[in-house]
Design an enzyme around this catalytic site. Structure first.
Site, PDB file in Angstrom:
ATOM      1  N   HIS A   1       3.299 -52.005  -9.288  1.00 26.98           N
ATOM      2  CA  HIS A   1       2.251 -51.067  -9.686  1.00 26.98           C
ATOM      3  C   HIS A   1       2.216 -49.914  -8.686  1.00 26.98           C
ATOM      4  O   HIS A   1       2.201 -50.134  -7.471  1.00 26.98           O
ATOM      5  CB  HIS A   1       0.914 -51.816  -9.703  1.00 26.98           C
ATOM      6  CG  HIS A   1      -0.274 -50.964  -9.963  1.00 26.98           C
ATOM      7  ND1 HIS A   1      -1.405 -51.006  -9.171  1.00 26.98           N
ATOM      8  CD2 HIS A   1      -0.532 -50.059 -10.933  1.00 26.98           C
ATOM      9  CE1 HIS A   1      -2.298 -50.160  -9.645  1.00 26.98           C
ATOM     10  NE2 HIS A   1      -1.798 -49.562 -10.701  1.00 26.98           N
TER      11      HIS A   1
ATOM     12  N   HIS B   1      -0.593 -41.184  -6.553  1.00 28.82           N
ATOM     13  CA  HIS B   1      -1.557 -42.230  -6.865  1.00 28.82           C
ATOM     14  C   HIS B   1      -2.911 -41.571  -7.090  1.00 28.82           C
ATOM     15  O   HIS B   1      -3.585 -41.166  -6.153  1.00 28.82           O
ATOM     16  CB  HIS B   1      -1.637 -43.238  -5.724  1.00 28.82           C
ATOM     17  CG  HIS B   1      -2.613 -44.353  -5.995  1.00 28.82           C
ATOM     18  ND1 HIS B   1      -2.890 -45.332  -5.086  1.00 28.82           N
ATOM     19  CD2 HIS B   1      -3.361 -44.659  -7.080  1.00 28.82           C
ATOM     20  CE1 HIS B   1      -3.768 -46.178  -5.589  1.00 28.82           C
ATOM     21  NE2 HIS B   1      -4.078 -45.769  -6.792  1.00 28.82           N
TER      22      HIS B   1
END
Length: 320
Positions: free
Chosen positions: A54, A105
């Site tokens: 992830h 992110h």
């Protein structure tokens, strides 16, 4: 105004990091290699389990003071060498205004993991050096135009290594039994599968696949080990009690929270990625999903993949 806002966000993030610093040096352990199951080479891509990372490019390091925006301890090259076979990332427009796609992110001011082109070059090097391996890429597209995605693939040569489903299987008609075997994908040198969460148009760019026509996901944003589920949560039009004949992505990563800020929970990662069968452990979640789906879950998506025993879980799923 945008630059001032980004600076404010970055300042708040750095202050948060200092407030939450418990261990300035977590001593992550370099992962060893996975143990593949040879018989799966002649089974379908859709018949096996792969470990995925992830936010694969969001890496905590000593250089960035173990930033709380990081989801992994090791870069993509190390991830691939260790056995990770699905890399997930978020694609953002370049804050400087160029056509370059940045992999960040949430916000590029918090964690900029580099350009899409550099990421794809890393993948290309691994595929070139490992001609019997296959990689899956999953991108959350936060807005960059499709032509910019396609240009990055063209410039790195990955368009030529990408899997293209039969035209008759587009628009949701691709079922589990329609996927080729790994051996077939290797023999045709179509060893890269790419899913885009949004903005895909397979009529124009046939190798960038619309994620929700091929994959369903479980819920994410988990803050308690008891919350892990196997029910389809996305695409949202599926009834959670119905398991479609599509690839399954099991989100198994944990968040912590402080003053309303949510960040990847590294402290608990050894337990989160454990091979055991207690609530909250990867082994329990994977076996439960296998029972619910009546088949192997395809992708187990993790933070801090190098903590715990992720590849033991993968091997257990694929060997039995």
């Amino acid at each position: 105004m945008c630059t001032m806002l980004q600076s404010l966000i970055l300042t708040l993030a750095l202050l948060l990091c200092r407030c939450l610093a418990v261990d300035d040096d977590p001593h992550p352990t370099l992962p060893g290699p996975r143990t593949p199951v040879p018989s799966l080479y002649h089974q379908r891509y859709s018949e096996q389990t792969f470990i995925g990372t992830h936010d694969s490019v969001a890496v905590r390091t000593a250089e960035n003071r173990w930033s709380l925006s990081g989801n992994q301890y090791f870069n993509v090259s190390v991830q691939l060498q260790a056995g990770v076979r699905l890399l997930q990332a978020q694609g953002h427009r370049d804050p400087d205004g160029s056509s370059e796609i940045r992999l960040c992110h949430f916000n590029c001011a918090l964690m900029d993991g580099g350009s899409l082109v550099d990421h794809l070059r890393t993948v290309k090097r691994f595929l070139d050096a490992n001609p019997h391996e296959l990689i899956t890429l999953l991108f959350v597209n936060t807005g960059p135009a499709l032509e910019h995605w396609a240009q990055a693939y063209f410039s790195t040569g990955l368009d030529l290594l990408s899997y293209i489903p039969p035209q008759s299987k587009r628009d949701g008609y691709m079922h589990l039994e329609d996927w080729p075997t790994i051996a077939d994908m290797v023999s045709t040198n179509q060893r890269l599968v790419t899913f885009l969460s949004g903005g895909a148009d397979e009529g124009r760019v046939p190798y960038l696949l619309h994620q929700w026509d091929y994959v369903f996901e479980t819920n994410f944003g988990i803050e308690s080990p008891e919350q892990y589920s196997c029910a389809p949560a996305r695409p949202r039009w599926w009834d959670p009690s119905y398991i479609p004949s599509r690839l399954s992505l099991v989100n198994h990563f944990l968040y912590a929270q402080f003053l309303g800020f949510r960040y990847p929970n590294a402290t608990y990662a050894n337990t989160t990625n454990a091979a055991g069968f207690h609530v909250g452990e990867l082994g329990e979640h994977a076996v439960r999903c296998q029972s619910v789906y009546q088949r192997r879950p395809n992708f187990l998506l993790l933070d801090f993949f190098s903590e715990g025993q992720a590849f033991e879980v993968e091997h257990g799923m694929n060997a039995y």
